[in-house]
Design a protein around this motif. Structure first.
Motif, mmCIF file in Angstrom:
data_model
loop_
_atom_site.group_PDB
_atom_site.id
_atom_site.type_symbol
_atom_site.label_atom_id
_atom_site.label_comp_id
_atom_site.label_asym_id
_atom_site.label_seq_id
_atom_site.Cartn_x
_atom_site.Cartn_y
_atom_site.Cartn_z
ATOM 1 N N VAL A 221 0.845 -1.204 0.000
ATOM 2 C CA VAL A 221 0.000 0.000 0.000
ATOM 3 C C VAL A 221 0.875 1.248 0.000
ATOM 4 C CG1 VAL A 221 -1.687 1.335 1.334
ATOM 5 C CG2 VAL A 221 -1.938 -1.139 1.143
ATOM 6 N N LEU A 222 1.909 1.235 0.854
ATOM 7 C CA LEU A 222 2.786 2.404 0.941
ATOM 8 C C LEU A 222 3.550 2.603 -0.370
ATOM 9 C CD1 LEU A 222 4.139 1.975 4.596
ATOM 10 C CD2 LEU A 222 2.385 3.568 3.787
ATOM 11 N N GLN A 223 3.978 1.498 -0.966
ATOM 12 C CA GLN A 223 4.679 1.603 -2.252
ATOM 13 C C GLN A 223 3.753 2.185 -3.309
ATOM 14 O OE1 GLN A 223 6.116 -2.375 -2.697
ATOM 15 N NE2 GLN A 223 7.892 -1.970 -1.362
ATOM 16 N N ARG A 224 2.514 1.726 -3.265
ATOM 17 C CA ARG A 224 1.534 2.227 -4.217
ATOM 18 C C ARG A 224 1.315 3.730 -4.019
ATOM 19 N NH1 ARG A 224 -4.502 -0.008 -5.719
ATOM 20 N NH2 ARG A 224 -4.901 1.720 -7.132
ATOM 21 N N GLY A 225 1.295 4.139 -2.745
ATOM 22 C CA GLY A 225 1.138 5.563 -2.432
ATOM 23 C C GLY A 225 2.301 6.378 -2.973
ATOM 24 N N LEU A 285 -5.927 14.145 4.920
ATOM 25 C CA LEU A 285 -4.972 14.188 3.806
ATOM 26 C C LEU A 285 -5.667 13.790 2.502
ATOM 27 C CD1 LEU A 285 -1.842 12.635 5.553
ATOM 28 C CD2 LEU A 285 -1.898 14.885 4.455
ATOM 29 N N ALA A 286 -6.464 12.720 2.568
ATOM 30 C CA ALA A 286 -7.166 12.261 1.368
ATOM 31 C C ALA A 286 -8.143 13.336 0.880
ATOM 32 C CB ALA A 286 -7.902 10.961 1.654
ATOM 33 N N GLY A 287 -8.860 13.937 1.822
ATOM 34 C CA GLY A 287 -9.816 14.981 1.460
ATOM 35 C C GLY A 287 -9.123 16.168 0.815
ATOM 36 N N TRP A 288 -7.975 16.512 1.380
ATOM 37 C CA TRP A 288 -7.208 17.636 0.845
ATOM 38 C C TRP A 288 -6.725 17.348 -0.575
ATOM 39 C CZ3 TRP A 288 -6.051 22.573 2.332
ATOM 40 C CH2 TRP A 288 -5.057 23.220 1.594
ATOM 41 N N MET A 307 -8.210 10.832 -9.786
ATOM 42 C CA MET A 307 -7.577 9.766 -9.009
ATOM 43 C C MET A 307 -8.640 8.818 -8.456
ATOM 44 S SD MET A 307 -4.808 10.329 -5.939
ATOM 45 C CE MET A 307 -3.757 11.473 -6.790
ATOM 46 N N ASP A 308 -8.450 7.490 -8.658
ATOM 47 C CA ASP A 308 -9.458 6.561 -8.130
ATOM 48 C C ASP A 308 -9.298 6.435 -6.615
ATOM 49 O OD1 ASP A 308 -7.979 3.789 -7.493
ATOM 50 O OD2 ASP A 308 -7.036 4.775 -9.225
ATOM 51 N N GLY A 309 -10.369 5.972 -5.974
ATOM 52 C CA GLY A 309 -10.431 5.940 -4.509
ATOM 53 C C GLY A 309 -9.290 5.166 -3.868
ATOM 54 N N GLU A 310 -8.953 4.023 -4.464
ATOM 55 C CA GLU A 310 -7.922 3.177 -3.852
ATOM 56 C C GLU A 310 -6.547 3.860 -3.909
ATOM 57 O OE1 GLU A 310 -6.709 -1.444 -4.266
ATOM 58 O OE2 GLU A 310 -8.673 -0.833 -5.058
ATOM 59 N N LEU A 315 -2.176 6.910 -1.328
ATOM 60 C CA LEU A 315 -1.344 8.119 -1.278
ATOM 61 C C LEU A 315 -1.454 8.789 0.098
ATOM 62 C CD1 LEU A 315 0.474 10.243 -2.473
ATOM 63 C CD2 LEU A 315 -1.451 11.166 -3.763
ATOM 64 N N ALA A 316 -2.683 8.883 0.608
ATOM 65 C CA ALA A 316 -2.880 9.500 1.929
ATOM 66 C C ALA A 316 -2.207 8.661 3.014
ATOM 67 C CB ALA A 316 -4.370 9.654 2.209
ATOM 68 N N THR A 317 -2.297 7.344 2.894
ATOM 69 C CA THR A 317 -1.657 6.446 3.872
ATOM 70 C C THR A 317 -0.139 6.632 3.830
ATOM 71 O OG1 THR A 317 -3.426 4.873 3.470
ATOM 72 C CG2 THR A 317 -1.501 4.034 4.623
ATOM 73 N N TYR A 318 0.383 6.743 2.616
ATOM 74 C CA TYR A 318 1.826 6.943 2.462
ATOM 75 C C TYR A 318 2.277 8.252 3.117
ATOM 76 C CZ TYR A 318 6.241 8.115 0.181
ATOM 77 O OH TYR A 318 7.529 8.499 -0.054
ATOM 78 N N LEU A 319 1.543 9.337 2.868
ATOM 79 C CA LEU A 319 1.933 10.636 3.437
ATOM 80 C C LEU A 319 1.817 10.617 4.964
ATOM 81 C CD1 LEU A 319 0.281 13.063 0.853
ATOM 82 C CD2 LEU A 319 2.692 12.445 1.033
#
Ligand code: CUA
Length: 323
Positions: A221-225, A285-288, A307-310, A315-319
């Motif tokens: 997930v983090l790599q994807r972010g 973060l995701a909302g922003w 950007m799709d939801g996943e 990305l938000a998880t990564y940040l």
């Protein structure tokens, strides 16, 4: 005022030497002004009742109308000049120096890493060691802003093309809220920041952590972010040290200067996003990222409707993970 997050923004609760002097000025002027106002109103009421029999008018005109204000204003001028001399001298000599640049509508904060000599760039939070004089070198990159942390010191304008300075000292550890005190456009009211005063060892540890490059992603997930960050050209405006570096030092510096958005290397360690606008976590973060214009209309960051939801969640998880 203590806000929901427990930090303090108040001219009535000084936590530093300069703020204490400003606080004393305010009370003397406020209480003195109130006493004189009440006395004048009482005399006015009395005068209206005795309209028919004025009592020694010359004494009132020359005594209360001329001598009294001259005496009071002279005393105030002398006292305030004497007290002002005790405000901290504005000097970077022997003080920890931190550069703060006002931007529409956030604060770029630069420290010098004592170990490597490199600059550490952060945003919207100024960490300082408790009990030490800190010199803030201030400037602005677009319009005039003004830095104000009421609990610690007075205001200082930040002017494009000029460097001004402000010495701060926090006598107690804590989180002190500050905000822009000069109207600078439609999001002026959402241009806040925090001064976080830490004991020296904690400050040193914090600075060392900030000096390190971003934590590498260790899950899919983090790599994807991280990949989403690069795929969506976020690095055009944002730096993540260890991810967006080009390897060329000069190129890197030029890119850093031209970048418009906050450095995100350790964005997950900050209390808020959008310069004090929202608490910082995955959801905000995701909302922003999805639509910053809905949260802070007028900021330079465009929405990410494509950007799709996943991907957005990744990305938000990564940040959030970039502590
Ligand atoms: Cu920046 Cu008001």
């Amino acid at each position: 005022m203590t806000t929901a997050m427990g930090e303090l923004q108040s001219v009535l609760h000084p936590a530093g030497a300069d703020a204490a002097i400003v606080h004393q000025f305010s009370w003397v002027l406020f209480v003195g002004g109130a006493i004189i106002f009440v006395a004048v109103m009482a005399l006015l009421a009395l005068g209206m009742r005795r309209e028919a029999h004025p009592v020694r008018p010359k004494l009132w005109i020359f005594g209360a109308g001329i001598a009294f204000p001259v005496l009071v204003l002279t005393a105030l001028l002398t006292w305030s000049t004497w007290r002002s001399a005790e405000l901290a001298p504005q000097t970077s000599h022997k003080a920890l120096t931190i550069s703060v640049t006002g931007k529409m509508w956030w604060w770029e904060v630069r420290y010098r890493d004592p170990a490597s000599g490199r600059e550490i760039v952060s945003a919207n939070e100024i960490h300082i060691p408790v009990g030490e004089s800190v010199y803030l070198g201030l400037t602005a990159s677009d319009v005039i802003h003004s830095l104000w942390v009421p609990s610690l010191a007075g205001k200082r304008d930040m002017i494009p093309g000029r460097v001004t300075g402000l010495n701060l000292r926090a006598d107690k550890p804590g989180v002190y809220r500050g905000q822009c005190a000069e109207y600078c456009g439609e999001q002026h009211a959402r241009m806040a920041f925090h001064v976080i005063a830490l004991p020296r060892p904690e400050f040193d540890a914090w600075l060392a952590r900030q000096g390190a490059p971003a934590i590498a992603p260790d899950t899919t997930v983090l790599q994807r972010g991280r990949d989403a960050f690069l795929a969506h050209s976020c690095q055009t405006c944002h730096t993540i040290r260890g991810v967006t570096d080009t390897g060329n030092n000069l190129q890197q510096q030029i890119a850093d200067i031209s970048r418009r958005g906050p450095d995100l290397t350790h964005v997950g360690s900050r209390r808020t996003i959008g310069a004090g606008t929202l608490n910082n976590h995955r959801g905000t973060l995701a909302g922003w990222i999805a639509d910053p214009q809905a949260i802070k209309p007028g900021v330079f960051m465009p929405p990410s409707h494509d950007m799709d939801g996943e991907t957005l969640r990744a990305l938000a998880t990564y940040l959030e993970h970039l502590k």
